[in-house]
Design an enzyme around this catalytic site. Structure first.
Site, PDB file in Angstrom:
ATOM      1  CD  GLU A  28      17.494 123.871  37.708  1.00 37.63           C
ATOM      2  OE1 GLU A  28      18.180 122.860  37.922  1.00 37.63           O
ATOM      3  OE2 GLU A  28      16.456 123.844  37.027  1.00 37.63           O
ATOM      4  CE1 TYR A  41      30.741 141.175  16.863  1.00 38.47           C
ATOM      5  CE2 TYR A  41      28.892 140.827  15.368  1.00 38.47           C
ATOM      6  CZ  TYR A  41      30.038 141.523  15.721  1.00 38.47           C
ATOM      7  OH  TYR A  41      30.477 142.543  14.935  1.00 38.47           O
TER       8      TYR A  41
END
Length: 216
Positions: A75, A121
């Site tokens: 990747e 958050y």
């Protein structure tokens, strides 16, 4: 201990912590971080987050040449796309985290703003998360899709695959991707229960106060 030695240890410690808590399993997931000289340390291909060896991390120089360690994750184009398009990126993490993958399979998943605004958050650590379509693992097209965002997103969700997050350093990137998975878990836990998320005014209050990237 040199700064690079410390970074190698930190990468392996954080990766094992995520593995031990079930955030990615088997030989899934990959992680990278910028070195002081502009190079990269990257988890090798086919390795487990629970058993990374600091001395065998793939080492790239500032020109992108592999100069040490094992062969890197397949990747790499995905990681490199974040580094090339976001000047603030000091680390990139990709997990195969169950709840975020499950949320990406839902027919009503929002491609532009993947995570529902349930807590402050997720907004503070991630901004808007872009849901990308499914790609074959290792397909360089994933990197091209990230490049197409022109550096405007710090996090993407690969449909049916897993989240990818860039952060200023490896600890920040790991904290942010854990927040992504936690928010996805909340979304799946409360699915069909009509939970009260944050209002638009509450979201914009956070965006303004904490100077959050919140692109349209």
């Amino acid at each position: 201990m040199t700064r690079e030695s410390h970074l190698r240890e930190q990468i392996c410690l954080l990766a094992k912590s995520m593995f031990d808590r079930g955030l990615t399993g088997g030989s899934t997931g990959n992680i990278s971080a910028r070195t002081e000289d502009g190079g990269l340390l990257v988890s090798p291909t086919g390795t487990s987050f629970g058993r990374l060896d600091p001395g065998r991390l793939s080492r790239f120089d500032a020109n992108g040449l592999l100069v040490g360690g094992d062969q890197p994750t397949k990747e790499m184009p995905l990681h490199q796309a974040f580094y090339d398009t976001r000047s603030t990126a000091g680390a990139v993490v990709h997990l195969h985290a169950c709840h975020s993958v499950a949320l990406s399979m839902m027919p009503d998943a929002d491609a532009d703003n993947f995570l529902p605004t349930l807590t402050p958050y997720g907004i503070m650590k991630l901004g808007k998360v872009k849901l990308l379509p499914f790609f074959m693992p290792g397909d360089p097209a994933m990197g091209e899709a990230v490049r197409g965002l022109a550096g405007k997103r710090s996090a993407v969700m690969l449909a049916n695959h897993g989240p990818v997050v860039a952060g200023k350093d490896v600890e920040a990137a790991c904290n942010a991707i854990e927040e992504l998975e936690d928010t996805a878990r909340l979304a799946m836990m409360t699915r069909g229960m009509n939970p009260r998320g944050l209002s638009e005014a509450e979201v914009w209050g956070l965006v303004t106060k904490f100077d959050i990237e919140w692109v349209d």
